[in-house]
Structure formats: structure tokens, C-alpha cells
Design a protein around this motif. Structure first.
Motif, PDB file in Angstrom:
ATOM      1  N   VAL A   1       0.835  -1.201   0.000  1.00 51.77           N
ATOM      2  CA  VAL A   1       0.000   0.000   0.000  1.00 51.77           C
ATOM      3  C   VAL A   1       0.874   1.257   0.000  1.00 51.77           C
ATOM      4  O   VAL A   1       0.611   2.220  -0.727  1.00 51.77           O
ATOM      5  N   GLY A   2       1.937   1.248   0.793  1.00 52.78           N
ATOM      6  CA  GLY A   2       2.849   2.386   0.807  1.00 52.78           C
ATOM      7  C   GLY A   2       3.569   2.575  -0.515  1.00 52.78           C
ATOM      8  O   GLY A   2       3.806   3.706  -0.958  1.00 52.78           O
ATOM      9  N   ILE A   3       3.914   1.469  -1.175  1.00 56.48           N
ATOM     10  CA  ILE A   3       4.555   1.556  -2.485  1.00 56.48           C
ATOM     11  C   ILE A   3       3.588   2.158  -3.499  1.00 56.48           C
ATOM     12  O   ILE A   3       3.976   2.987  -4.328  1.00 56.48           O
ATOM     13  N   MET A   4       2.322   1.767  -3.434  1.00 57.81           N
ATOM     14  CA  MET A   4       1.325   2.386  -4.300  1.00 57.81           C
ATOM     15  C   MET A   4       1.262   3.896  -4.055  1.00 57.81           C
ATOM     16  O   MET A   4       1.199   4.684  -5.007  1.00 57.81           O
ATOM     17  N   ALA A   5       1.285   4.305  -2.785  1.00 54.33           N
ATOM     18  CA  ALA A   5       1.274   5.735  -2.467  1.00 54.33           C
ATOM     19  C   ALA A   5       2.472   6.431  -3.098  1.00 54.33           C
ATOM     20  O   ALA A   5       2.365   7.530  -3.641  1.00 54.33           O
ATOM     21  N   GLY A   6       3.646   5.784  -3.023  1.00 54.21           N
ATOM     22  CA  GLY A   6       4.840   6.342  -3.655  1.00 54.21           C
ATOM     23  C   GLY A   6       4.701   6.449  -5.161  1.00 54.21           C
ATOM     24  O   GLY A   6       5.176   7.411  -5.780  1.00 54.21           O
ATOM     25  N   MET A   7       4.062   5.484  -5.774  1.00 54.91           N
ATOM     26  CA  MET A   7       3.816   5.541  -7.214  1.00 54.91           C
ATOM     27  C   MET A   7       2.923   6.718  -7.579  1.00 54.91           C
ATOM     28  O   MET A   7       3.000   7.247  -8.694  1.00 54.91           O
ATOM     29  N   LEU A   8       2.084   7.121  -6.637  1.00 62.10           N
ATOM     30  CA  LEU A   8       1.159   8.226  -6.868  1.00 62.10           C
ATOM     31  C   LEU A   8       1.747   9.559  -6.422  1.00 62.10           C
ATOM     32  O   LEU A   8       1.032  10.556  -6.348  1.00 62.10           O
ATOM     33  N   GLY A   9       3.045   9.573  -6.108  1.00 65.45           N
ATOM     34  CA  GLY A   9       3.734  10.819  -5.842  1.00 65.45           C
ATOM     35  C   GLY A   9       3.975  11.153  -4.389  1.00 65.45           C
ATOM     36  O   GLY A   9       4.501  12.227  -4.071  1.00 65.45           O
ATOM     37  N   ALA A  10       3.602  10.261  -3.474  1.00 63.28           N
ATOM     38  CA  ALA A  10       3.768  10.540  -2.045  1.00 63.28           C
ATOM     39  C   ALA A  10       5.200  10.294  -1.585  1.00 63.28           C
ATOM     40  O   ALA A  10       5.954   9.537  -2.205  1.00 63.28           O
ATOM     41  N   GLU A  11       5.554  10.930  -0.476  1.00 57.38           N
ATOM     42  CA  GLU A  11       6.784  10.631   0.244  1.00 57.38           C
ATOM     43  C   GLU A  11       6.385   9.616   1.319  1.00 57.38           C
ATOM     44  O   GLU A  11       5.895   9.992   2.385  1.00 57.38           O
ATOM     45  N   ALA A  12       6.538   8.346   1.007  1.00 53.60           N
ATOM     46  CA  ALA A  12       5.977   7.285   1.842  1.00 53.60           C
ATOM     47  C   ALA A  12       7.045   6.577   2.666  1.00 53.60           C
ATOM     48  O   ALA A  12       8.166   6.355   2.203  1.00 53.60           O
ATOM     49  N   CYS A  13       6.658   6.225   3.868  1.00 53.56           N
ATOM     50  CA  CYS A  13       7.506   5.427   4.756  1.00 53.56           C
ATOM     51  C   CYS A  13       6.723   4.183   5.135  1.00 53.56           C
ATOM     52  O   CYS A  13       5.670   4.275   5.771  1.00 53.56           O
ATOM     53  N   VAL A  14       7.204   3.024   4.713  1.00 46.51           N
ATOM     54  CA  VAL A  14       6.539   1.769   5.042  1.00 46.51           C
ATOM     55  C   VAL A  14       7.218   1.191   6.276  1.00 46.51           C
ATOM     56  O   VAL A  14       8.443   1.079   6.331  1.00 46.51           O
ATOM     57  N   THR A  15       6.440   0.854   7.281  1.00 45.34           N
ATOM     58  CA  THR A  15       7.017   0.437   8.560  1.00 45.34           C
ATOM     59  C   THR A  15       6.477  -0.918   8.997  1.00 45.34           C
ATOM     60  O   THR A  15       5.344  -1.287   8.697  1.00 45.34           O
ATOM     61  N   ASP A  16       7.314  -1.629   9.726  1.00 43.21           N
ATOM     62  CA  ASP A  16       6.920  -2.904  10.325  1.00 43.21           C
ATOM     63  C   ASP A  16       8.038  -3.303  11.279  1.00 43.21           C
ATOM     64  O   ASP A  16       8.970  -2.537  11.523  1.00 43.21           O
ATOM     65  N   LEU A  17       7.962  -4.509  11.793  1.00 45.92           N
ATOM     66  CA  LEU A  17       9.037  -5.029  12.630  1.00 45.92           C
ATOM     67  C   LEU A  17      10.309  -5.187  11.794  1.00 45.92           C
ATOM     68  O   LEU A  17      10.257  -5.332  10.565  1.00 45.92           O
ATOM     69  N   GLU A  18      11.430  -5.197  12.455  1.00 47.24           N
ATOM     70  CA  GLU A  18      12.718  -5.218  11.760  1.00 47.24           C
ATOM     71  C   GLU A  18      12.848  -6.404  10.809  1.00 47.24           C
ATOM     72  O   GLU A  18      13.477  -6.296   9.743  1.00 47.24           O
ATOM     73  N   GLU A  19      12.233  -7.515  11.159  1.00 46.24           N
ATOM     74  CA  GLU A  19      12.383  -8.725  10.335  1.00 46.24           C
ATOM     75  C   GLU A  19      11.792  -8.581   8.936  1.00 46.24           C
ATOM     76  O   GLU A  19      12.142  -9.326   8.017  1.00 46.24           O
ATOM     77  N   PHE A  20      10.880  -7.611   8.759  1.00 52.28           N
ATOM     78  CA  PHE A  20      10.229  -7.443   7.457  1.00 52.28           C
ATOM     79  C   PHE A  20      10.943  -6.432   6.561  1.00 52.28           C
ATOM     80  O   PHE A  20      10.570  -6.287   5.392  1.00 52.28           O
ATOM     81  N   ILE A  21      11.952  -5.741   7.085  1.00 54.19           N
ATOM     82  CA  ILE A  21      12.627  -4.708   6.305  1.00 54.19           C
ATOM     83  C   ILE A  21      13.228  -5.251   5.003  1.00 54.19           C
ATOM     84  O   ILE A  21      13.069  -4.637   3.939  1.00 54.19           O
ATOM     85  N   PRO A  22      13.910  -6.410   5.005  1.00 54.96           N
ATOM     86  CA  PRO A  22      14.469  -6.907   3.743  1.00 54.96           C
ATOM     87  C   PRO A  22      13.411  -7.158   2.669  1.00 54.96           C
ATOM     88  O   PRO A  22      13.641  -6.868   1.489  1.00 54.96           O
ATOM     89  N   LEU A  23      12.246  -7.679   3.059  1.00 56.26           N
ATOM     90  CA  LEU A  23      11.182  -7.933   2.093  1.00 56.26           C
ATOM     91  C   LEU A  23      10.631  -6.619   1.544  1.00 56.26           C
ATOM     92  O   LEU A  23      10.407  -6.488   0.329  1.00 56.26           O
ATOM     93  N   MET A  24      10.436  -5.633   2.419  1.00 54.89           N
ATOM     94  CA  MET A  24       9.945  -4.336   1.953  1.00 54.89           C
ATOM     95  C   MET A  24      10.967  -3.662   1.051  1.00 54.89           C
ATOM     96  O   MET A  24      10.617  -3.078   0.013  1.00 54.89           O
TER      97      MET A  24
END
Length: 232
Positions: free
Chosen positions: A82-105
Motif C-alpha cells: 500500500v505504501g509503495i502504491m502511495a509512492g507511485m502516486l507521488g507521495a513521500e511514503a515510509c513503510v514500517t513494520d518489525l525489523e524482520e520485514f525490512i528486507p522484504l519491503m
């Protein structure tokens, strides 16, 4: 960290006929895969940003979402779709989760980099912990299907409350689940949210004509004004 050894890719067709690629893990926790509610929310953002609402004024208000040059924080992002979609639409997006998910994001951000018109970065945020690094308050907070575990309900509510400013719009989606404690968790989340936020549901006819479902809900909420209970 989430294992990136065994991945499969899901492609979401966009309105401009390009594709949003999302890699998921074959095994792992609920954050390793793309849930339907996330796709519904992502496509709602896209249709709201790219296709003008030309029907009744109420539809225009609910679809009045401008993401270009706006700041967006996604909570419990998992794959980051969802955050990547926001970035595609021109947003300055920060996608957050637990540290273990950072590589996948990070992988999914990289795979879609050529279509991101704004910016997307992945950062660790554990609910109920210090949100100061994410201030000033973002223009939008987004999350999808995060009302899932008993132990994370209160931390999620507290994080949204702390991160949302007076003008922050919170957009979120969830899939109705009737098993176990899921209905009770959803009820408690609504009860807690409506104490501080004005909440309204986005009708299906305001959502994407294909990517919508009767059992997936998209909601918009904003902190209550002192003199009004209505979402601006």
C-alpha cells in the motif's frame, strides 16, 4: 529476518497498464503475504488519485485524496504494497513494520523503483514505542488488516493516536472475519477509535469497480474537532 530464499511474485495491474510487483514469502508470518484487503486499499488510493470522482458531491469528498508531495506512513506494512502504491502516486511514503520485514519491503521497493514518482523507504516501527523519528505528523496514515492479534490491538491504537496530528487522515482496510476472537477484536478497535476519531466507511461504489468486496471494508478517519464529530 524474513527468509527471502523462497519467494513468489504477485503482479497487480495498474490503471496506466503498468504493473505493481509484490514479492511474497512461501512461508512465514501473516506479514509475508499480500492480503486482499491491502490490494483493495491500494487500488482505492490509485482510483482516488488518478480518476476524478464525477458523481455526487459526497463521493467527491470521500475520494478527495491527494497523495502527490504528501507524507504517508504505513503501519504493519508487511510487503509494503500500500505504501509503495502511495509512492507511485507521488507521495513521500515510509513503510514500517518489525525489523524482520525490512528486507522484504526493501526488495519490493527496489522492484518497483522505476514506477515510484515520489519516494518510498522502509523503516522499523514497533507499535507503542517512540514515534518521534516519524514526526512531524504525516498527512496520511495507512494500514491494512492489522486488527489480527489480541496482544497488538492496544499498541496499534496507541501508535495511531500518537502519530496522527490534527490534520492527519487515516485510511485503513480490513477483511471481516467471523472465526475465533476476530469479531471481538474488530469491535474493540472500533470502540476505541471512535472515542478520539471521527470514522466513516468508504462505500463500495466509491472504491475500485473491480477490486472491492462486500466483506472488505475501507475506512477514513480523522481526529475529532472540538466542535464537530464529522470527518472534514
Amino acid at each position: 529476518a524474513v527468509s527471502l530464499d523462497k519467494l513468489f511474485c504477485r503482479e497487480i495491474e495498474l490503471e496506466d497498464e503498468s504493473v505493481l510487483k509484490v514479492y511474497q514469502c512461501e512461508t512465514g508470518d501473516v506479514g509475508c503475504v499480500v492480503w486482499d484487503a491491502a490490494i483493495v486499499l491500494a487500488k482505492f488510493l490509485e482510483i482516488s488519485a488518478r480518476i476524478p470522482a464525477v458523481s455526487q458531491p459526497e463521493t467527491t469528498k470521500l475520494r478527495n485524496i491527494t497523495l502527490r508531495n504528501k507524507t504517508v506512513v504505513e503501519l504493519g506494512a508487511g510487503t509494503g504494497i500500500v505504501g509503495i502504491m502511495a509512492g507511485m502516486l507521488g507521495a513521500e511514503a515510509c513503510v514500517t513494520d518489525l525489523e524482520e520485514f525490512i528486507p522484504l519491503m526493501d526488495l519490493n521497493i527496489k522492484e518497483n523503483a522505476d514506477r515510484i514518482q515520489g519516494a518510498v523507504k522502509a523503516r522499523t516501527l514497533k507499535w507503542r514505542e517512540d514515534i518521534t523519528p516519524f514526526l512531524p505528523h504525516p498527512d496520511y496514515i495507512i494500514f491494512s488488516d492489522c486488527i489480527y492479534y489480541e496482544e497488538s490491538l492496544e499498541p496499534l491504537i496507541e501508535t495511531i493516536s500518537a502519530l496522527a496530528g490534527e490534520h492527519t487522515v487515516v485510511l485503513w482496510s480490513y477483511e471481516e472475519r467471523t472465526t475465533g476472537n476476530k469479531p471481538e477484536l474488530q469491535r474493540r478497535f472500533f470502540e476505541a477509535s471512535t472515542k478520539e476519531f471521527a470514522v466513516e466507511e468508504i462505500p463500495q461504489d466509491c472504491q475500485h469497480p473491480v477490486y472491492n468486496s462486500e466483506d472488505i471494508h475501507v475506512l477514513r478517519m480523522k481526529k475529532k474537532c472540538l466542535n464537530s464529530d464529522q470527518v472534514d
